[in-house]
Motif scaffolding. Structure first.
Motif, PDB file in Angstrom:
ATOM      1  N   UNK A 178      20.661  13.742 -48.465  1.00  0.00           N
ATOM      2  CA  UNK A 178      20.723  12.785 -49.572  1.00  0.00           C
ATOM      3  C   UNK A 178      21.441  11.513 -49.107  1.00  0.00           C
ATOM      4  N   UNK A 179      22.538  11.700 -48.386  1.00  0.00           N
ATOM      5  CA  UNK A 179      23.334  10.558 -47.917  1.00  0.00           C
ATOM      6  C   UNK A 179      22.481   9.584 -47.099  1.00  0.00           C
ATOM      7  N   UNK A 180      21.675  10.143 -46.204  1.00  0.00           N
ATOM      8  CA  UNK A 180      20.855   9.310 -45.327  1.00  0.00           C
ATOM      9  C   UNK A 180      19.797   8.540 -46.117  1.00  0.00           C
ATOM     10  N   UNK A 181      19.164   9.221 -47.064  1.00  0.00           N
ATOM     11  CA  UNK A 181      18.098   8.565 -47.846  1.00  0.00           C
ATOM     12  C   UNK A 181      18.710   7.503 -48.767  1.00  0.00           C
ATOM     13  N   UNK A 182      19.861   7.825 -49.353  1.00  0.00           N
ATOM     14  CA  UNK A 182      20.552   6.848 -50.203  1.00  0.00           C
ATOM     15  C   UNK A 182      20.827   5.574 -49.397  1.00  0.00           C
ATOM     16  N   UNK A 183      21.306   5.775 -48.169  1.00  0.00           N
ATOM     17  CA  UNK A 183      21.633   4.611 -47.320  1.00  0.00           C
ATOM     18  C   UNK A 183      20.374   3.771 -47.056  1.00  0.00           C
ATOM     19  N   UNK A 184      19.293   4.471 -46.766  1.00  0.00           N
ATOM     20  CA  UNK A 184      18.061   3.734 -46.477  1.00  0.00           C
ATOM     21  C   UNK A 184      17.555   2.965 -47.701  1.00  0.00           C
ATOM     22  N   UNK A 185      17.626   3.616 -48.862  1.00  0.00           N
ATOM     23  CA  UNK A 185      17.155   2.963 -50.097  1.00  0.00           C
ATOM     24  C   UNK A 185      17.937   1.669 -50.357  1.00  0.00           C
ATOM     25  N   UNK A 186      19.245   1.702 -50.062  1.00  0.00           N
ATOM     26  CA  UNK A 186      20.056   0.476 -50.214  1.00  0.00           C
ATOM     27  C   UNK A 186      19.551  -0.608 -49.279  1.00  0.00           C
ATOM     28  N   UNK A 187      19.160  -0.198 -48.066  1.00  0.00           N
ATOM     29  CA  UNK A 187      18.725  -1.202 -47.091  1.00  0.00           C
ATOM     30  C   UNK A 187      17.401  -1.850 -47.509  1.00  0.00           C
ATOM     31  N   UNK A 188      16.675  -1.231 -48.461  1.00  0.00           N
ATOM     32  CA  UNK A 188      15.457  -1.861 -49.006  1.00  0.00           C
ATOM     33  C   UNK A 188      15.801  -2.851 -50.125  1.00  0.00           C
ATOM     34  N   UNK A 189      17.093  -2.983 -50.433  1.00  0.00           N
ATOM     35  CA  UNK A 189      17.473  -3.860 -51.547  1.00  0.00           C
ATOM     36  C   UNK A 189      17.402  -3.144 -52.888  1.00  0.00           C
ATOM     37  N   UNK A 190      17.386  -1.796 -52.862  1.00  0.00           N
ATOM     38  CA  UNK A 190      17.347  -1.037 -54.126  1.00  0.00           C
ATOM     39  C   UNK A 190      18.716  -0.431 -54.425  1.00  0.00           C
ATOM     40  N   UNK A 191      18.895  -0.060 -55.685  1.00  0.00           N
ATOM     41  CA  UNK A 191      20.116   0.634 -56.106  1.00  0.00           C
ATOM     42  C   UNK A 191      19.752   2.081 -56.421  1.00  0.00           C
ATOM     43  N   UNK A 192      20.299   3.038 -55.644  1.00  0.00           N
ATOM     44  CA  UNK A 192      20.065   4.450 -55.986  1.00  0.00           C
ATOM     45  C   UNK A 192      20.743   4.752 -57.320  1.00  0.00           C
ATOM     46  N   UNK A 193      20.083   5.501 -58.166  1.00  0.00           N
ATOM     47  CA  UNK A 193      20.653   5.787 -59.478  1.00  0.00           C
ATOM     48  C   UNK A 193      20.752   7.298 -59.709  1.00  0.00           C
ATOM     49  N   UNK A 194      21.895   7.689 -60.253  1.00  0.00           N
ATOM     50  CA  UNK A 194      22.066   9.096 -60.652  1.00  0.00           C
ATOM     51  C   UNK A 194      22.201   9.137 -62.166  1.00  0.00           C
ATOM     52  N   UNK A 195      21.641   8.099 -62.759  1.00  0.00           N
ATOM     53  CA  UNK A 195      21.866   7.826 -64.166  1.00  0.00           C
ATOM     54  C   UNK A 195      21.151   8.808 -65.081  1.00  0.00           C
ATOM     55  N   UNK A 196      21.880   9.232 -66.109  1.00  0.00           N
ATOM     56  CA  UNK A 196      21.249  10.036 -67.154  1.00  0.00           C
ATOM     57  C   UNK A 196      21.670   9.502 -68.510  1.00  0.00           C
ATOM     58  N   UNK A 197      22.347   8.354 -68.495  1.00  0.00           N
ATOM     59  CA  UNK A 197      22.892   7.824 -69.752  1.00  0.00           C
ATOM     60  C   UNK A 197      21.800   7.637 -70.798  1.00  0.00           C
ATOM     61  N   UNK A 198      20.631   7.241 -70.351  1.00  0.00           N
ATOM     62  CA  UNK A 198      19.519   7.002 -71.269  1.00  0.00           C
ATOM     63  C   UNK A 198      19.221   8.220 -72.104  1.00  0.00           C
ATOM     64  N   UNK A 199      19.304   9.375 -71.472  1.00  0.00           N
ATOM     65  CA  UNK A 199      18.949  10.588 -72.211  1.00  0.00           C
ATOM     66  C   UNK A 199      20.006  10.906 -73.248  1.00  0.00           C
ATOM     67  N   UNK A 200      21.282  10.716 -72.831  1.00  0.00           N
ATOM     68  CA  UNK A 200      22.328  11.024 -73.790  1.00  0.00           C
ATOM     69  C   UNK A 200      22.370  10.004 -74.925  1.00  0.00           C
ATOM     70  N   UNK A 201      21.879   8.793 -74.639  1.00  0.00           N
ATOM     71  CA  UNK A 201      21.831   7.775 -75.689  1.00  0.00           C
ATOM     72  C   UNK A 201      20.548   7.917 -76.503  1.00  0.00           C
ATOM     73  N   UNK A 202      19.823   8.988 -76.289  1.00  0.00           N
ATOM     74  CA  UNK A 202      18.606   9.226 -77.072  1.00  0.00           C
ATOM     75  C   UNK A 202      17.421   8.420 -76.572  1.00  0.00           C
TER      76      UNK A 202
END
Ligand code: SAM
Ligand code: SF4
Length: 467
Positions: free
Chosen positions: A365-389
């Motif tokens: 996961x660490x390696x892929x996260x690093x690569x995704x950042x290098x594409x100019x993306x933000x890795x997200x572990x977000x679930x707030x949307x679900x809890x906010x309905x």
């Protein structure tokens, strides 16, 4: 020709694909303009996109797919991991390593204690979202699945917890889905495998539970009837003509939208068939999808249903993932292991070989996260949307006009910061902090208040507060 009593009409699809050939450039550009406005396409329009061969038009299509992804989802990529619970199976799907006649794999179902070990290993690597995967077997009934969902949510370690549990299991009856809903399930996912009736019948032997095409096709209708908010559809590419399957996915989307007041699928998956031990069918199929066609199909799905989440799995190699993610993908898995008990085993340095199929990307996961950042993306572990309905119809009302990233980008940054502090390697932390800084500058351009809001929250996280 096959007879159909459902919303997939094989002849109609073949006919549209035939008529879609040789459309004028101007016609294709009108379709592009419709997608650009985030309108879902009609089958006749998607059929025309599927027949594009002109290099310039293809380039235009790829660049539009990138733009739509950016407009609707922002530059965040949501991360999850699959967790295989058990590989017992009463079916004999020709393409699957878990099929009952395959004597080369060891059959196993996790005990609740083993499941806890798996969840702990996943939490220790920073995962927050899981999809639990099951073979089809009476052992894996709704009550058992509920027990695994509850155990997963209850297993916590330090800052680690699983915030969203999705399920990929055999279709159920409404009663079964209701139990899952009560246990706090996220998305229920069913892949139709192939939408082509005749092929479906050939690869799912008669008499098997899975041979009932319609029970499966309407499986997600029953989930929505039972009150589950999010459903995920998919096709297994390589079983039949890829163009037909894209049409099938579109018809399925339209059916769900029409039946459930505008709610289409939350996600679409497009796995390609991978080799599996003692599964000769995979070498024999003539419908294998090339990398070039795979890129096309991802872009065409993005244009056809601009507001639906798209999942690209670690079945694909790192190289293919690099090329395809920008074309519209919103969710990926990483650090995945698909052997039963694979995460606890991997933590001890052992890589299981006899799995359902072979994974193309086994990086951490660490390696892929690093690569995704290098594409100019933000890795997200977000679930707030679900809890906010922000699920089901409410999600769709936000996603359709392209607002998701206004809500989700700040949350993505915050959950990513948590990941960087709690789990990332030194190297990834450096790259990740730089990506966050860049995103703060982007917020500043939108509104200085947004930047300040996120910066204040980031400080709280640095002081130890967690979501
Ligand atoms: N047993 C349940 C079912 O069939 O719906 C759910 C779990 S099944 C393990 C999950 C998915 O794996 C299937 O829907 C299928 O699309 C995919 N799959 C099966 N064999 C595969 C292969 N050889 N390569 C890639 N994906 C495969
Ligand atoms: Fe069993 Fe699912 Fe594999 Fe078919 S695809 S053999 S139902 S695990």
């Amino acid at each position: 020709m096959s007879k159909t009593q459902d919303f997939i009409n094989d002849e109609e699809i073949m006919d549209l694909l035939e008529k879609g050939k040789g459309a004028e450039k101007s016609e294709i550009r009108e379709i592009f303009a419709k997608s650009k406005e985030k309108n879902r396409l009609e089958p006749a329009e998607t059929a025309k996109l599927l027949q594009i061969n002109d290099e310039d038009l293809l380039e235009e299509m790829f660049s539009l797919a990138r733009q739509i992804k950016e407009d609707v989802y922002g530059n965040r990529i949501v991360f999850f991991a699959p967790l295989y619970i058990g590989n017992n199976c009463i079916n004999n799907c020709l393409y699957c390593g878990f099929r009952r006649d395959n004597k080369s794999i060891v059959r196993k179902t996790l005990t609740m204690e083993e499941l806890r070990d798996e969840v702990i290993a996943l939490e220790n690597s920073g995962q927050k979202r899981l999809i639990l995967v099951y073979g089809e077997h009476p052992m894996y009934d709704a009550d058992f699945i509920v027990e695994t969902i509850k155990t997963t949510y209850e297993t916590k370690t330090g800052n680690g917890e699983i915030r969203r549990v999705n399920i990929n299991a055999a279709p159920m009856d409404v009663e079964g889905y209701r139990k899952l809903k009560e246990a706090g399930i996220g998305t229920f996912q069913i892949f139709q495998e192939t939408y082509h009736h005749e092929t479906y019948a050939k690869i799912h032997p008669k008499g098997d539970m899975k041979s009932d095409y319609q029970w499966r096709l309407y499986g997600l209708d029953r989930a929505l009837e039972a009150g589950i908010d999010d459903v995920g559809i998919g096709a297994l590419f390589g079983l039949y003509d890829w163009k037909f399957e894209v049409m099938g996915l579109l018809y399925h989307t339209i059916h769900l939208e029409k039946t459930f007041g505008g709610i289409g699928p939350h996600t679409i998956s497009f796995p390609r068939l991978e080799p599996a031990i003692d599964t000769p069918f995979i070498q024999e199929t003539k419908y294998k999808v090339s990398d070039d066609d795979f890129k096309k199909l991802v872009a065409i799905i993005r244009l056809s249903v601009p507001y639906t989440g798209m999942i690209l799995t670690a079945r694909e190699s790192p190289e293919v993932r690099r090329q395809v993610i920008p074309l519209g993908v919103s969710q990926i898995d990483a650090g995945s292991r698909i052997g039963i008990g694979g995460y606890a085993e991997a933590a001890k340095g052992y890589i299981p070989e006899k799995e359902q199929f072979h994974l193309g990307d086994i990086r951490s996961l660490d390696e892929v996260v690093r690569e995704i950042c290098s594409f100019g993306c933000i890795p997200s572990f977000c679930t707030a949307g679900y809890r906010a309905g922000r699920t089901g119809d409410h999600f769709m009302s936000l996603a359709k006009p392209g607002f998701v990233h206004n809500y989700c980008m700040p949350n993505a940054v915050l959950t990513f910061k948590e990941y960087l502090l709690d789990y990332a390697s030194e190297e990834t932390r450096k790259v990740g902090e730089a990506a966050i800084q860049k995103q703060l500058e982007a917020f500043e351009k939108e509104s200085p208040e947004r930047r300040k809001y996120v910066e204040d929250k980031l400080k709280l996280i640095e002081q130890g507060q967690r979501d």
